[in-house]
Design a protein around this motif. Structure first.
Motif, short mmCIF file in Angstrom:
data_model
loop_
_atom_site.label_atom_id
_atom_site.label_comp_id
_atom_site.label_asym_id
_atom_site.label_seq_id
_atom_site.Cartn_x
_atom_site.Cartn_y
_atom_site.Cartn_z
N UNK A 94 28.77 26.53 -28.65
CA UNK A 94 29.22 25.15 -28.04
C UNK A 94 27.77 24.43 -27.45
N UNK A 95 27.21 25.08 -26.69
CA UNK A 95 26.06 24.94 -25.96
C UNK A 95 25.16 24.28 -26.80
N UNK A 96 24.96 25.18 -28.21
CA UNK A 96 23.79 24.52 -29.19
C UNK A 96 24.43 23.25 -29.58
N UNK A 97 25.56 22.99 -30.23
CA UNK A 97 26.15 21.92 -30.52
C UNK A 97 25.81 20.72 -29.49
N UNK A 98 26.13 20.96 -28.36
CA UNK A 98 25.99 19.88 -27.33
C UNK A 98 24.37 19.63 -27.08
#
Lengths: 359, 286
Positions: A236-240
């Motif tokens: 999720x953090x990467x996609x963000x």
């Protein structure tokens, strides 16, 4: 707090989580966006921070280490120190190597941290996890106000980290870091200790992630080795960051809010599924968000907000000049007209720092 | 002593599974030039393809096994056509992010189709063959035999066939391979086919040795990477040695440390290797 119930309390909860993720995305932006360091062990640093703070601030508990009952601020500091130290150890070994080795090493450290938290029950209560982690001053404030105050703490944290990182980005340090990312040989040839800059970015980014973990633990109140869903958090953090625009601190925050909105939105969608599919909701959401990442990578790899390299600073009056002025230019004052500003005059670029040419 | 030998046997079985995964990973790294984080979940996919053929369609394993390998190869080629080939043109590091995303998507898709719980190809307990106080299950003998056959076939392919030679040439030097008239896109396609088929085979063997679960492959990704790095990533022959070392070390480690930390051994070996010889056991410094 009846007036807090309903919509506004949902909103505060949403915004607090989005803020915690914004911190993680900012930490990753320092590592990846600015430093080109590929960290897919975000969840590891996050979990370590959460546990460090939970153990240090918690009351005594017979089933695991505890009883220090320290204030939140000390727990948060400990969370940052522990994740920073782990990042230092990992970084010292792998930052000299290729980018993909660092990536593999961060998977490894996240996995080992998960095993450690699971197996060392004397410290962490093992798979049963730690429950009842209180928000700061919860007893004094009462549950409603504690949530609001906590939200304020998260907001202020995001703001401070953002301002700090923006300052770092514009500073000579940030410019060297980007130079190291773009072309390590050139940076090394200009006398910069490139490994040191990368190490500093990696450690600092991981400390921010650890702090995010501490905030999460106190907000959610319960942590366990599996509760983090380690790869999901990391993902999720990467996609963000990718969606918001890597290299851009505002992009990191915007991406965190937008993707957290999408992710929470998919939960609303999957709640309407027929009952036989509800148990699979997590998998469906993951597929959707994964597809979103691939679409972004294919169609808009630079994200919502592009990275904007800061211009080389013009020395303000009465302040020592920018480092290394060209010969012949007086050290103080505005450069003569017709001379283009030095350095960093570069077109905006895509999201992904090019692969480092180290081999 | 018997205990050590017994663990050695288990280590060799695990090592041959890791080896198959690591050889595929190493080939893909050397030729397609990126660290494929979806490799573990492609392994899982291979295992579940075999589950479809063997349990759902009730085919015998010796038919289902090659079909699962073909399925794995097809999946990899599809992923390459849809995603990786397009992203290769932009930046190789984007491929890492994408493959990490693909890993989670594959796992989610597998969980959607086959459910989140543990499954087996064949229910029931298998009795080990006893010899001098040591035991080995017939299934484990099949895994060992199957791995040897596959590795020998791969060796012959890489040494004798035109495509195999082109693959080795491209792994050594892409530019040189291209100017000597090698169709690099075609070789990349073949690399996916072979790398993914090997990985699918590893997945089926892993499922035979243990059981099917959506995270089985992800859990093995670290040992597989460690084996590939130990052998000098990009060098399939090094991965052979690396896989055995990691497999045996992981099983043997239970003599000394808590079994809960077994997966950490692969990581520890990898870290030591990265400090001492980053180019791998067989690798010269480039």
């Amino acid at each position: 707090m009846i007036e807090l119930a309903g919509f506004s309390s949902v909103l505060v909860q949403f915004a607090t989580f989005a803020g915690i993720f914004a911190l993680l995305a900012l930490g990753l932006n320092l590592q990846w966006g600015m430093g080109g360091l590929f960290n897919i062990g975000i969840a590891g640093f996050f979990a370590v921070g959460a546990y460090a703070s939970a153990i240090l601030t918690g009351a005594a508990n017979p089933s695991h280490l505890g009883g220090f009952a320290m204030p939140f601020i000390l727990g948060a500091l400990a969370a940052m120190s522990v994740s920073g130290l782990i990042a230092l150890a990992i970084g010292l070994i792998t930052l000299r190597l290729r980018a993909d080795y660092l990536a593999i090493a961060t998977i490894g450290i996240a996995e080992i941290l998960r095993l450690f938290l699971k197996n060392e029950a004397w410290l962490t209560n093992g798979v049963r996890g730690i429950a009842g982690i209180a928000k700061p001053h919860a007893a004094f404030l009462g549950p409603g106000w504690a949530t609001l105050v906590f939200f304020a703490i998260v907001l202020v944290s995001v703001l401070l980290v953002y301002l700090g990182l923006e300052r770092a980005r514009r500073s000579p340090w940030g410019r060297v870091l980007r130079a190291v990312r773009e072309n390590e040989e050139t940076a090394a040839a200009s006398g910069k200790n490139t490994v040191r800059f990368r190490l500093e970015a990696f450690v600092l980014g991981s400390m921010i992630m650890g702090y995010g973990g501490a905030l999460y633990a106190h907000f959610f109140g319960f942590i366990s080795p599996e509760a983090f869903e380690p790869e999901l958090t990391t993902f999720l953090v990467w996609i963000m960051l990718i969606a918001g625009g890597s290299g851009n601190n505002r992009g990191a925050i915007l991406g965190a809010v937008a993707i957290w909105l999408v992710w929470s939105g998919t939960e609303v969608l999957t709640n309407r599924l027929p009952p036989e599919l509800v148990t699979q909701a997590g998998a469906i959401r993951l597929l959707l968000i994964g597809a979103l990442l691939q679409v972004i990578l294919l169609l808009r790899p630079e994200g919502l907000l592009k990275e904007r390299p800061p211009p080389a600073p013009l020395p303000p009056k009465g302040v020592p000049p920018a480092p290394l002025p060209p010969k012949g230019v007086p050290p103080k004052g505005v450069p003569p007209k017709g001379v283009p500003p030095r350095g960093e005059a570069r077109p905006p670029r895509g999201p992904a720092p090019p692969p480092s040419s180290r081999a | 002593m018997t205990e050590v030998l017994q663990l050695l046997i288990y280590g060799i079985v695990l090592g041959s599974i890791i080896t198959l995964g690591a050889v595929g990973l190493s080939l893909i790294y050397g030729i397609v030039r990126f660290a494929n984080f979806a490799h573990g979940d492609m392994m899982t996919a291979g295992a579940y393809f075999a589950f479809f053929f063997v349990v759902t369609l009730e085919l015998p394993m010796f038919v289902g096994f090659p079909l699962a390998m073909a399925g794995g190869a097809l999946l990899a080629v599809a992923l390459d056509r849809v995603l990786f080939r397009r992203l290769r043109r932009t930046s190789p590091v984007v491929l890492l992010i994408s493959s990490f995303g693909v890993a989670l998507m594959l796992r989610a898709a597998i969980q959607l189709v086959w459910g989140p719980s543990v499954q087996v190809y064949e229910a029931g307990i298998e009795f080990p063959i006893r010899f001098l106080g040591l035991g080995i299950k017939p299934d484990q003998l099949h895994i060992l035999g199957g791995s040897v056959v596959i590795v020998v076939a791969l060796h012959l392919f890489l040494q004798r066939s035109r495509t195999g030679k082109a693959m080795r040439a491209m792994s050594d030097n892409v530019a040189l391979a291209r100017v000597s008239g090698i169709d690099t896109e075609r070789v990349i396609l073949w690399t996916w086919v072979i790398g993914a088929a090997l990985t699918a085979a590893a997945g089926v063997f892993l499922a035979i040795d243990t059981q099917l679960h959506p995270v089985m492959g992800w859990r093995l990704l670290l040992p597989v990477f460690a084996a590939a790095i130990l052998g000098g990533i990009g060098k399939p022959y090094g991965a052979l040695a690396g896989g055995m070392v990691i497999g045996i070390a992981q099983e043997m480690s239970t003599l000394v440390i808590s079994p809960g930390y077994k997966p950490a051994i692969a990581f520890a070996i990898m870290v030591v290797m990265l400090i001492l010889r980053p180019a791998g056991l067989l690798g010269a410094r480039r």
